[in-house]
Design a protein around this motif. Structure first.
Motif, PDB file in Angstrom:
ATOM      1  N   TYR A   1       0.933  -1.338   0.135  1.00 39.99           N
ATOM      2  CA  TYR A   1       0.081  -0.101  -0.033  1.00 39.99           C
ATOM      3  C   TYR A   1       0.713   1.047  -0.017  1.00 39.99           C
ATOM      4  O   TYR A   1       0.549   2.327  -0.607  1.00 39.99           O
TER       5      TYR A   1
ATOM      6  N   CYS B   1      -0.117   2.599  -3.665  1.00 37.44           N
ATOM      7  CA  CYS B   1      -0.962   3.608  -3.208  1.00 37.44           C
ATOM      8  C   CYS B   1      -0.377   4.838  -2.678  1.00 37.44           C
ATOM      9  O   CYS B   1      -1.382   5.724  -2.347  1.00 37.44           O
TER      10      CYS B   1
ATOM     11  N   VAL C   1      -6.929  -4.764  -6.144  1.00 40.63           N
ATOM     12  CA  VAL C   1      -6.995  -3.126  -5.990  1.00 40.63           C
ATOM     13  C   VAL C   1      -7.152  -2.841  -7.281  1.00 40.63           C
ATOM     14  O   VAL C   1      -6.021  -2.917  -8.266  1.00 40.63           O
TER      15      VAL C   1
END
Length: 147
Positions: A23, A27, A123
């Motif tokens: 992440y 992200c 995702v």
């Protein structure tokens, strides 16, 4: 009565450190809180400037998910261009986590690709959906009869 507001999603994961790294890398999320009680580790992650808006809560001790490639449940992240989607896809391909090659779909889906996080969650990274940069006309969406 005030309408409830979504503030977080909690993920019970097998490898918390690998999920934190995923992440962060894909992200741009950062750890905003962490604590440990014996073997139980809890980490809160958020996108920059969204720390009080929406977070992921990662907890260790879970089991990995096994989703079929055509299972489209996912977390969605908006990007600012087609090129950004292609860049994420290339990095994910090299990391062995790409599940959905970049593709263009009709409104409201836009251009997207999909990755598998270390716990097996999908995702999505998109451009051109009504909820992010490059959004088409949001008014094209028809409210449901329940609205």
């Amino acid at each position: 009565m005030q309408t409830p507001r979504l503030t977080h999603i909690a993920l019970h994961v097998e490898d918390i450190d690998a999920c934190v790294q995923f992440y962060r890398q894909f992200c741009g999320m950062a750890i905003i809180h962490q604590r440990q009680h014996g073997p139980k580790k809890i980490i809160w992650m958020a996108e920059p400037s969204r720390e009080t808006d929406f977070i992921f809560v990662l907890m260790n001790g879970g089991q990995n998910l096994v989703l079929a490639d055509n299972d489209y449940r996912h977390f969605g992240f908006a990007l600012d261009s087609h090129a950004a989607v292609d860049d994420i896809a290339q990095r994910a391909r090299q990391a062995g986590s790409l599940v959905w090659e970049p593709r263009q779909e009709p409104f409201p889906v836009g251009y997207y690709c999909g990755l598998r996080d270390p716990n097996g969650n999908y995702v999505e990274f998109s451009y051109g959906q009504p909820l992010g940069p490059g959004a088409d006309d949001f008014s094209k969406l028809t409210p449901s009869k329940d609205s």
